[in-house]
Design a protein around this motif. Sequence first.
Motif, PDB file in Angstrom:
ATOM      1  N   GLU A  82      31.220 -39.777   8.591  1.00  0.00           N
ATOM      2  CA  GLU A  82      30.841 -39.865   7.181  1.00  0.00           C
ATOM      3  C   GLU A  82      29.871 -38.741   6.804  1.00  0.00           C
ATOM      4  N   ALA A  83      28.898 -38.472   7.679  1.00  0.00           N
ATOM      5  CA  ALA A  83      27.905 -37.440   7.378  1.00  0.00           C
ATOM      6  C   ALA A  83      28.529 -36.054   7.298  1.00  0.00           C
ATOM      7  N   LEU A  84      29.533 -35.797   8.146  1.00  0.00           N
ATOM      8  CA  LEU A  84      30.174 -34.473   8.160  1.00  0.00           C
ATOM      9  C   LEU A  84      31.423 -34.427   7.279  1.00  0.00           C
ATOM     10  N   ARG A  85      31.767 -35.584   6.652  1.00  0.00           N
ATOM     11  CA  ARG A  85      32.962 -35.682   5.806  1.00  0.00           C
ATOM     12  C   ARG A  85      34.190 -35.160   6.550  1.00  0.00           C
ATOM     13  N   THR A  86      34.339 -35.707   7.763  1.00  0.00           N
ATOM     14  CA  THR A  86      35.443 -35.311   8.645  1.00  0.00           C
ATOM     15  C   THR A  86      36.101 -36.586   9.156  1.00  0.00           C
ATOM     16  N   PRO A  87      37.432 -36.574   9.334  1.00  0.00           N
ATOM     17  CA  PRO A  87      38.106 -37.781   9.827  1.00  0.00           C
ATOM     18  C   PRO A  87      37.548 -38.218  11.188  1.00  0.00           C
ATOM     19  N   LEU A  88      37.487 -39.544  11.373  1.00  0.00           N
ATOM     20  CA  LEU A  88      36.930 -40.125  12.603  1.00  0.00           C
ATOM     21  C   LEU A  88      37.633 -39.625  13.866  1.00  0.00           C
ATOM     22  N   PRO A  89      38.962 -39.569  13.935  1.00  0.00           N
ATOM     23  CA  PRO A  89      39.607 -39.074  15.154  1.00  0.00           C
ATOM     24  C   PRO A  89      39.211 -37.636  15.479  1.00  0.00           C
ATOM     25  N   THR A  90      39.023 -36.803  14.462  1.00  0.00           N
ATOM     26  CA  THR A  90      38.621 -35.410  14.695  1.00  0.00           C
ATOM     27  C   THR A  90      37.218 -35.370  15.299  1.00  0.00           C
ATOM     28  N   ILE A  91      36.322 -36.207  14.776  1.00  0.00           N
ATOM     29  CA  ILE A  91      34.947 -36.256  15.296  1.00  0.00           C
ATOM     30  C   ILE A  91      34.962 -36.685  16.753  1.00  0.00           C
ATOM     31  N   LYS A  92      35.744 -37.725  17.067  1.00  0.00           N
ATOM     32  CA  LYS A  92      35.814 -38.206  18.450  1.00  0.00           C
ATOM     33  C   LYS A  92      36.311 -37.108  19.388  1.00  0.00           C
ATOM     34  N   THR A  93      37.327 -36.395  18.968  1.00  0.00           N
ATOM     35  CA  THR A  93      37.880 -35.311  19.783  1.00  0.00           C
ATOM     36  C   THR A  93      36.853 -34.196  19.960  1.00  0.00           C
ATOM     37  N   ARG A  94      36.214 -33.792  18.873  1.00  0.00           N
ATOM     38  CA  ARG A  94      35.238 -32.700  18.932  1.00  0.00           C
ATOM     39  C   ARG A  94      34.042 -33.084  19.827  1.00  0.00           C
ATOM     40  N   MET A  95      33.616 -34.329  19.694  1.00  0.00           N
ATOM     41  CA  MET A  95      32.475 -34.763  20.522  1.00  0.00           C
ATOM     42  C   MET A  95      32.859 -34.818  21.998  1.00  0.00           C
ATOM     43  N   ARG A  96      34.062 -35.331  22.284  1.00  0.00           N
ATOM     44  CA  ARG A  96      34.511 -35.377  23.677  1.00  0.00           C
ATOM     45  C   ARG A  96      34.591 -33.972  24.253  1.00  0.00           C
ATOM     46  N   ASP A  97      35.210 -33.035  23.517  1.00  0.00           N
ATOM     47  CA  ASP A  97      35.323 -31.649  23.979  1.00  0.00           C
ATOM     48  C   ASP A  97      33.927 -31.011  24.107  1.00  0.00           C
ATOM     49  N   GLY A  98      33.061 -31.288  23.122  1.00  0.00           N
ATOM     50  CA  GLY A  98      31.712 -30.726  23.147  1.00  0.00           C
ATOM     51  C   GLY A  98      30.919 -31.232  24.344  1.00  0.00           C
ATOM     52  N   LEU A  99      31.041 -32.523  24.635  1.00  0.00           N
ATOM     53  CA  LEU A  99      30.310 -33.098  25.780  1.00  0.00           C
ATOM     54  C   LEU A  99      30.831 -32.551  27.104  1.00  0.00           C
ATOM     55  N   ILE A 100      32.159 -32.321  27.179  1.00  0.00           N
ATOM     56  CA  ILE A 100      32.725 -31.727  28.401  1.00  0.00           C
ATOM     57  C   ILE A 100      32.157 -30.321  28.593  1.00  0.00           C
ATOM     58  N   ARG A 101      32.092 -29.554  27.506  1.00  0.00           N
ATOM     59  CA  ARG A 101      31.551 -28.189  27.598  1.00  0.00           C
ATOM     60  C   ARG A 101      30.065 -28.210  27.966  1.00  0.00           C
ATOM     61  N   LEU A 102      29.321 -29.162  27.394  1.00  0.00           N
ATOM     62  CA  LEU A 102      27.890 -29.292  27.739  1.00  0.00           C
ATOM     63  C   LEU A 102      27.721 -29.644  29.215  1.00  0.00           C
ATOM     64  N   ARG A 103      28.526 -30.590  29.679  1.00  0.00           N
ATOM     65  CA  ARG A 103      28.461 -30.984  31.082  1.00  0.00           C
ATOM     66  C   ARG A 103      28.706 -29.810  32.003  1.00  0.00           C
ATOM     67  N   ASP A 104      29.750 -29.033  31.700  1.00  0.00           N
ATOM     68  CA  ASP A 104      30.075 -27.856  32.510  1.00  0.00           C
ATOM     69  C   ASP A 104      28.968 -26.819  32.447  1.00  0.00           C
ATOM     70  N   CYS A 105      28.431 -26.587  31.249  1.00  0.00           N
ATOM     71  CA  CYS A 105      27.362 -25.604  31.072  1.00  0.00           C
ATOM     72  C   CYS A 105      26.108 -26.009  31.828  1.00  0.00           C
ATOM     73  N   MET A 106      25.790 -27.306  31.835  1.00  0.00           N
ATOM     74  CA  MET A 106      24.578 -27.812  32.484  1.00  0.00           C
ATOM     75  C   MET A 106      24.763 -27.941  34.004  1.00  0.00           C
ATOM     76  N   GLY A 107      25.990 -27.831  34.469  1.00  0.00           N
ATOM     77  CA  GLY A 107      26.255 -27.908  35.902  1.00  0.00           C
ATOM     78  C   GLY A 107      26.224 -29.351  36.418  1.00  0.00           C
ATOM     79  N   VAL A 108      26.500 -30.309  35.540  1.00  0.00           N
ATOM     80  CA  VAL A 108      26.489 -31.719  35.920  1.00  0.00           C
ATOM     81  C   VAL A 108      27.839 -32.042  36.529  1.00  0.00           C
ATOM     82  N   THR A 109      27.806 -32.706  37.685  1.00  0.00           N
ATOM     83  CA  THR A 109      29.065 -33.123  38.335  1.00  0.00           C
ATOM     84  C   THR A 109      29.201 -34.625  38.166  1.00  0.00           C
ATOM     85  N   THR A 110      30.431 -35.072  38.028  1.00  0.00           N
ATOM     86  CA  THR A 110      30.659 -36.509  37.834  1.00  0.00           C
ATOM     87  C   THR A 110      31.033 -37.166  39.136  1.00  0.00           C
TER      88      THR A 110
END
Length: 197
Positions: A169-197
């Motif tokens: 709602e805050a970004l005026r973007t469809p919910l599925p797009t936000i979920k996808t962007r956040m998932r991709d963003g978190l994966i990139r953050l994890r890789d950048c930070m060197g966190v292993t699962t």
Amino acid sequence: MNQPIPFNTGRPSDPARRDLTETMQKVAHGDKQAFSALYDALSPMVFGIVVKVLRDRAQSEEVAQEVMIDLWRQAARYRPDAGSVTTWAATIAHRRAVDRVRSAQAATDREHAQAAREHTTAFDEVAEQVETRLDSEQVRRCLRGLTELQRQAVTLAYYQGLTYREVAEALRTPLPTIKTRMRDGLIRLRDCMGVTT
């Protein structure tokens, strides 16, 4: 002041030793004049023993006084068959002086331990602050590597506590797009930070 009683640690039959033993027996019965004579006879020797152990004149004077008070209080415990009065007094003086050294050493050890704990705590706080600052810097650097939509979504969700729906709602973007962007963003953050699962 009374004249010092000459004493000698020689044979038990020595008159000076007998006199000192008799003086000690009078002290045991509470005779203050006998104690004054005993004090005059023994205090130089007691002080000499104590100062050799402590090597501090002020402390030695204090401990020597404590020894003389012990002699007054413990006079009834003296046994002539166990040794001379001078030997008994010398033993008490030496023990008291050693106790003072041990007490001072224990106090010094406690102070050093406390200082070490305080120093370690200060070091730990600084190390923790540095580590937090480095982590924060790395997070900021990794966030700059995300797309604009990913960065906004992650920031709103994790730093402002918004839900997926509220972020959409805050970004005026469809919910599925936000979920996808956040998932991709978190994966990139994890890789950048060197966190292993």
